[in-house]
Design a protein around this motif. Structure first.
Motif, PDB file in Angstrom:
ATOM      1  N   ALA A 132       0.890  -1.287   0.075  1.00  0.00           N
ATOM      2  CA  ALA A 132      -0.113  -0.064  -0.120  1.00  0.00           C
ATOM      3  C   ALA A 132       0.870   1.241   0.086  1.00  0.00           C
ATOM      4  O   ALA A 132       0.765   2.163  -0.786  1.00  0.00           O
ATOM      5  CB  ALA A 132      -1.120   0.108   1.072  1.00  0.00           C
ATOM      6  N   ALA A 133       2.009   1.272   0.825  1.00  0.00           N
ATOM      7  CA  ALA A 133       2.889   2.362   0.883  1.00  0.00           C
ATOM      8  C   ALA A 133       3.478   2.641  -0.291  1.00  0.00           C
ATOM      9  O   ALA A 133       3.631   3.774  -0.853  1.00  0.00           O
ATOM     10  CB  ALA A 133       3.705   2.377   2.086  1.00  0.00           C
ATOM     11  N   GLU A 183       1.168   3.929  -3.258  1.00  0.00           N
ATOM     12  CA  GLU A 183       0.427   5.501  -2.791  1.00  0.00           C
ATOM     13  C   GLU A 183       1.646   6.357  -3.247  1.00  0.00           C
ATOM     14  O   GLU A 183       1.584   7.356  -3.879  1.00  0.00           O
ATOM     15  CB  GLU A 183       0.427   5.416  -1.346  1.00  0.00           C
ATOM     16  CG  GLU A 183       0.012   6.840  -0.810  1.00  0.00           C
ATOM     17  CD  GLU A 183      -0.300   7.018   0.547  1.00  0.00           C
ATOM     18  OE1 GLU A 183      -0.426   8.269   1.104  1.00  0.00           O
ATOM     19  OE2 GLU A 183      -0.024   6.150   1.333  1.00  0.00           O
ATOM     20  N   ALA A 184       2.910   6.020  -3.062  1.00  0.00           N
ATOM     21  CA  ALA A 184       4.203   6.884  -3.250  1.00  0.00           C
ATOM     22  C   ALA A 184       4.098   7.039  -4.707  1.00  0.00           C
ATOM     23  O   ALA A 184       4.622   7.942  -5.427  1.00  0.00           O
ATOM     24  CB  ALA A 184       5.531   6.284  -2.783  1.00  0.00           C
ATOM     25  N   GLU A 202       1.962   6.467  -7.111  1.00  0.00           N
ATOM     26  CA  GLU A 202       0.842   7.185  -7.853  1.00  0.00           C
ATOM     27  C   GLU A 202       0.963   8.671  -7.150  1.00  0.00           C
ATOM     28  O   GLU A 202       0.481   9.460  -8.000  1.00  0.00           O
ATOM     29  CB  GLU A 202      -0.528   6.655  -7.252  1.00  0.00           C
ATOM     30  CG  GLU A 202      -0.714   5.301  -7.647  1.00  0.00           C
ATOM     31  CD  GLU A 202      -2.068   4.524  -7.788  1.00  0.00           C
ATOM     32  OE1 GLU A 202      -2.893   5.124  -6.819  1.00  0.00           O
ATOM     33  OE2 GLU A 202      -2.282   3.691  -8.486  1.00  0.00           O
ATOM     34  N   ALA A 203       1.470   8.875  -6.291  1.00  0.00           N
ATOM     35  CA  ALA A 203       1.764  10.469  -6.139  1.00  0.00           C
ATOM     36  C   ALA A 203       2.545  11.146  -7.104  1.00  0.00           C
ATOM     37  O   ALA A 203       2.624  12.243  -7.392  1.00  0.00           O
ATOM     38  CB  ALA A 203       2.401  10.599  -4.620  1.00  0.00           C
ATOM     39  N   PRO A 254      -0.724  -2.315  -9.226  1.00  0.00           N
ATOM     40  CA  PRO A 254      -0.849  -2.691  -7.977  1.00  0.00           C
ATOM     41  C   PRO A 254      -0.977  -4.640  -7.587  1.00  0.00           C
ATOM     42  O   PRO A 254      -0.448  -4.970  -6.822  1.00  0.00           O
ATOM     43  CB  PRO A 254      -2.274  -2.090  -7.551  1.00  0.00           C
ATOM     44  CG  PRO A 254      -2.819  -1.860  -8.687  1.00  0.00           C
ATOM     45  CD  PRO A 254      -1.723  -1.770  -9.784  1.00  0.00           C
TER      46      PRO A 254
END
Length: 236
Positions: free
Chosen positions: A39-40, A43-44, A46-47, A67
């Protein structure tokens, strides 16, 4: 997963994050990926613009950080943390990422046309810089800048060094099934300027470049190309 030389990146017991980045330590980042979790990482990524659309004047193939079901597949998670397996990145995406590190963690909206001139050479319009997205926090960008400078000062990217300039960068080697790897170098300069005042960011990709270098990595093939570009830029 093994390192480029088949051995340890340090003493085999501990290694700083700065040194792991400087020497492209595969095993360290594989372990970090598993420790942080899927997940982390997603998230990074996609940021930074992965799995999305880059706002550009021309069509751009999306960069992908699939993912999948990484949380249930630790080997896949470790490989993905290295940027291998199903990760796909364009040079534009990686140049924007390098620029974001230099720009206090904010990626700017890329543009193709700087100015529009009339038949007499007079300027009738100019593209104004605009932010696109925050990729990372300011403290993270500052820490990553310090680490990326060490890649060039005392790591795999030493061939990108430009006399008289502080250069930050990162080498990369993307393995291709059945063929030599594609090799990378991304970076920016000068380090030490205020956030947003670095003058140039770049990404170098040499497809099948692993067959050209003495070690098959980005440091021996892509970094010298980056050095030539940077040297010409600062000389001009």
């Amino acid at each position: 997963i093994r390192n480029a030389d088949g051995g340890f990146c340090g003493n085999g017991r501990s290694l700083t994050l700065e040194r792991a980045l400087a020497v492209s330590c595969n095993t360290a980042f594989a372990q970090l990926g598993m420790d942080l979790g899927a997940a982390a990482l997603i998230e990074a990524a996609e940021a930074a613009g992965f799995n999305g659309t880059v706002p550009f004047d021309l069509g751009v193939v999306p960069s992908l950080f699939p993912p999948g079901d990484l949380s249930r597949d630790l080997p896949a998670l470790a490989q993905t943390a290295l940027g291998q397996r199903d990760v796909r990145a364009t040079p534009l995406q990686m140049a924007l990422l390098a620029a974001a590190v230099a720009n206090d963690g904010v990626a700017m909206r890329p543009h193709l046309v700087a100015a529009i001139l009339d038949a007499d050479g007079g300027e009738v319009g100019r593209t104004r810089g605009a932010s696109w997205r925050r990729v990372m926090g300011r403290d993270t960008a500052a820490a990553l800048t310090r680490m990326m400078e060490q890649v060039v000062v005392a790591g795999t990217g030493w061939r990108a060094a430009v006399p008289g300039e502080r250069v930050a960068g990162k080498t990369g080697t993307a393995e291709i099934p059945g063929g030599p790897p594609d090799v990378w170098f991304i970076g920016f300069a000068p380090v030490g300027a205020a956030p947003g005042e670095a003058r140039i960011a770049l990404a170098v990709l040499v497809e099948d470049g692993g067959r050209l270098g003495e070690d098959g990595g980005g440091g021996s093939v892509a970094a010298p190309i980056a050095q030539a570009v940077l040297a010409a830029f600062f000389a001009g």
